[in-house]
Enzyme design. Structure first.
Site, mmCIF file in Angstrom:
data_model
loop_
_atom_site.group_PDB
_atom_site.id
_atom_site.type_symbol
_atom_site.label_atom_id
_atom_site.label_comp_id
_atom_site.label_asym_id
_atom_site.label_seq_id
_atom_site.Cartn_x
_atom_site.Cartn_y
_atom_site.Cartn_z
ATOM 1 N N HIS A 39 0.843 -1.190 0.000
ATOM 2 C CA HIS A 39 0.000 0.000 0.000
ATOM 3 C C HIS A 39 0.880 1.242 0.000
ATOM 4 C CE1 HIS A 39 -2.814 2.986 1.725
ATOM 5 N NE2 HIS A 39 -3.718 2.268 1.087
ATOM 6 N N SER A 66 -7.877 3.668 1.569
ATOM 7 C CA SER A 66 -7.871 2.229 1.808
ATOM 8 C C SER A 66 -7.257 1.525 0.614
ATOM 9 C CB SER A 66 -9.286 1.713 2.041
ATOM 10 O OG SER A 66 -9.895 1.427 0.793
ATOM 11 N N LYS A 67 -7.133 0.200 0.726
ATOM 12 C CA LYS A 67 -6.409 -0.479 -0.344
ATOM 13 C C LYS A 67 -7.200 -0.566 -1.642
ATOM 14 C CE LYS A 67 -7.017 -5.333 0.957
ATOM 15 N NZ LYS A 67 -6.243 -6.478 1.432
ATOM 16 N N ARG A 68 -8.479 -0.286 -1.582
ATOM 17 C CA ARG A 68 -9.278 -0.328 -2.800
ATOM 18 C C ARG A 68 -9.269 0.989 -3.565
ATOM 19 N NH1 ARG A 68 -11.204 -3.340 0.887
ATOM 20 N NH2 ARG A 68 -12.060 -1.542 1.960
ATOM 21 N N ASP A 69 -8.752 2.043 -2.944
ATOM 22 C CA ASP A 69 -8.795 3.343 -3.617
ATOM 23 C C ASP A 69 -7.815 3.419 -4.782
ATOM 24 O OD1 ASP A 69 -10.789 4.764 -2.129
ATOM 25 O OD2 ASP A 69 -9.391 4.746 -0.432
#
Ligand code: GLU
Length: 442
Positions: free
Chosen positions: A17, A213-216
């Site tokens: 990340h 977050s990691k989905r961004d």
């Protein structure tokens, strides 16, 4: 070497990340600034997530960013010491020993199969190098599970034991761990050890202010590797997420950052992630790099996209890259800009065909092809003269020949400078391509 010892202690989650990469970078910068040691420790006690792939992603991301660690093999066969990178999964005996010690001293006790640490119920002030003095009450803190029923040690315990065992002097980590620090200080005290100095780095927020977050978009270092960003540019941008040289410069050589970097000047407010700025910085690095410097990256990106064959013509590739480079800012755009140079059956942009391949357009293309077939020189300056002469003779603007020529040889309406492009394609290819385009007339 100075006595400073810092570490990056990622848990393998399947991606590196951007926040983790920045934590690694700040630790690395501090070690390089002070002449200290940068340790890599993989916090892989969670067996479910602990896959070799997830660990490899951390190694490859750090190596791509140029964040070399000082102890242990580098993952590419070279070794810079006989210790590390450390894997918590290989250190279970050490943790058991520390749990035993707490039990024997009455500082921990068994409770329904698990082991609990008697947390001090007294207030404490964390003296953080970035956040300042932070007060924690602790009077209501429950005792802390340090070993689960299944015998596995808990994060707080292994984190502290390793920071102690590895002789770390500073713990630089994300602010999400600030609230854990009173627990960690209590464990250090119970072990009768001097704790390291803590420095908690403010979080990275999305442009809208939410926590990243990691989905961004843009959250994973792997994305930048795949898209052909330059590692030095990404690293430069990461430096600015909480640190700055204080004079508004944004493109800064890493040597200068190492020289100037220090912990107290890290920004106390949260950093905002800005993909546009990262893209801009990448463009600055891309533009100032030479074709030779960019060549390995360009070849890798183009081969991954199946644009460049394995046995490509080096001189031709070099000439093409030379004229395309000034038009783009990201190596990931190369396939789109370069594919037609390496294949002859490219398609034609339908909108451009409608606009440019009119009867008059075809007529001009035929005249141009005829004229170029008789020209002996095919360098860009001679080509420019031919185009201009033909335009003058037929009382038209030179664009009336440029647009059909470009569409004919590339299938597109935008691209590098046309005269340079024809020079690079060469006479034979140019005439063949114009001939193929003239077929469309029928
Ligand atoms: N494994 C922890 C994490 O990835 C590291 C905590 C620390 O740096 O102390 O958040």
């Amino acid at each position: 070497m100075s006595s400073v010892r810092v570490r990056f202690a990622p848990s393998p989650t399947g991606l590196l990340h951007i926040g983790g990469a920045r934590t690694a970078l700040f630790n690395w910068l501090y070690a390089r600034h002070t002449g200290g040691t940068f340790v890599l420790r993989i916090e892989d006690t969670d067996a479910a997530r602990n896959t070799p792939e997830a660990v490899a992603i951390i190694f490859s991301g750090l190596k791509w960013l140029g964040l070399d660690w000082d102890e242990g093999p580098m993952g590419d066969g070279t070794s810079v010491g006989d210790k590390g990178p450390y894997f918590q999964s290989q250190r279970k005996d050490i943790y058991a020993r520390y749990v035993e010690k707490l039990l024997s001293e009455g500082k921990a006790y068994e409770h329904e199969g698990a082991i609990k640490f008697r947390t001090p119920k007294t207030p404490i002030t964390v003296d953080d190098l970035i956040c300042g003095q932070i007060h924690f009450d602790r009077t209501m803190d429950p005792d802390l599970v340090i070993q689960r029923k299944d015998g596995s040690p808990v994060f707080h315990l292994v984190n502290v034991v390793d920071d102690l065992e590895m002789g770390l002097t500073h713990v630089i980590r994300g602010e999400d761990h600030l609230s854990n620090t009173p627990k960690h200080l209590a464990l250090f005290e119970a072990f009768g050890a001097q704790p390291p100095r803590y420095a908690h780095i403010p979080l990275i927020l999305n442009p809208n202010g939410s926590k990243m977050s990691k989905r961004d978009e843009g959250a994973s270092i792997g994305d930048y590797m795949a898209k052909g960003y330059l590692p030095a540019a990404v690293r430069n941008y990461l430096c600015l997420l909480g640190w700055s040289p204080k004079d508004n410069r944004e493109v800064i050589d890493i040597k200068e950052v190492i020289e100037k970097f220090d912990l107290p000047q890290i920004n106390r407010s949260n950093a905002r992630f800005d993909l546009n700025k990262l893209f801009w910085i990448n463009g600055e690095y891309f533009s100032k790099s030479t074709v030779e410097e960019l060549e390995p990256l360009a070849v890798e990106v183009l081969q991954r996209a199946n644009v460049l064959p394995a046995d490509y013509d080096k001189a031709y590739f070099h000439a093409v890259f030379n004229i395309v480079k000034e038009k783009i800012k990201l190596a990931g755009d190369l396939p789109e800009w370069m594919d037609y140079f390496f294949k002859d059956d490219y398609g034609f942009d339908p909108a451009a065909v409608n606009k440019v391949f009119t009867p008059a357009g075809f007529d001009n293309l035929a005249k141009l092809r005829d004229r170029l077939s008789r020209s002996t020189a095919f360098d860009w300056a001679s080509l420019e003269k031919e185009f201009k002469a033909l335009a003058a003779e037929t009382s038209q603007k030179v664009g009336a020949f440029i647009h059909p020529a470009r569409l004919a040889v590339s299938g597109k309406s935008v691209g590098p400078s046309l005269y340079h492009m024809l020079e690079v394609l060469g006479k034979e290819r140019t005439l063949t391509r114009m001939g193929r385009a003239l077929e469309l007339k029928k």
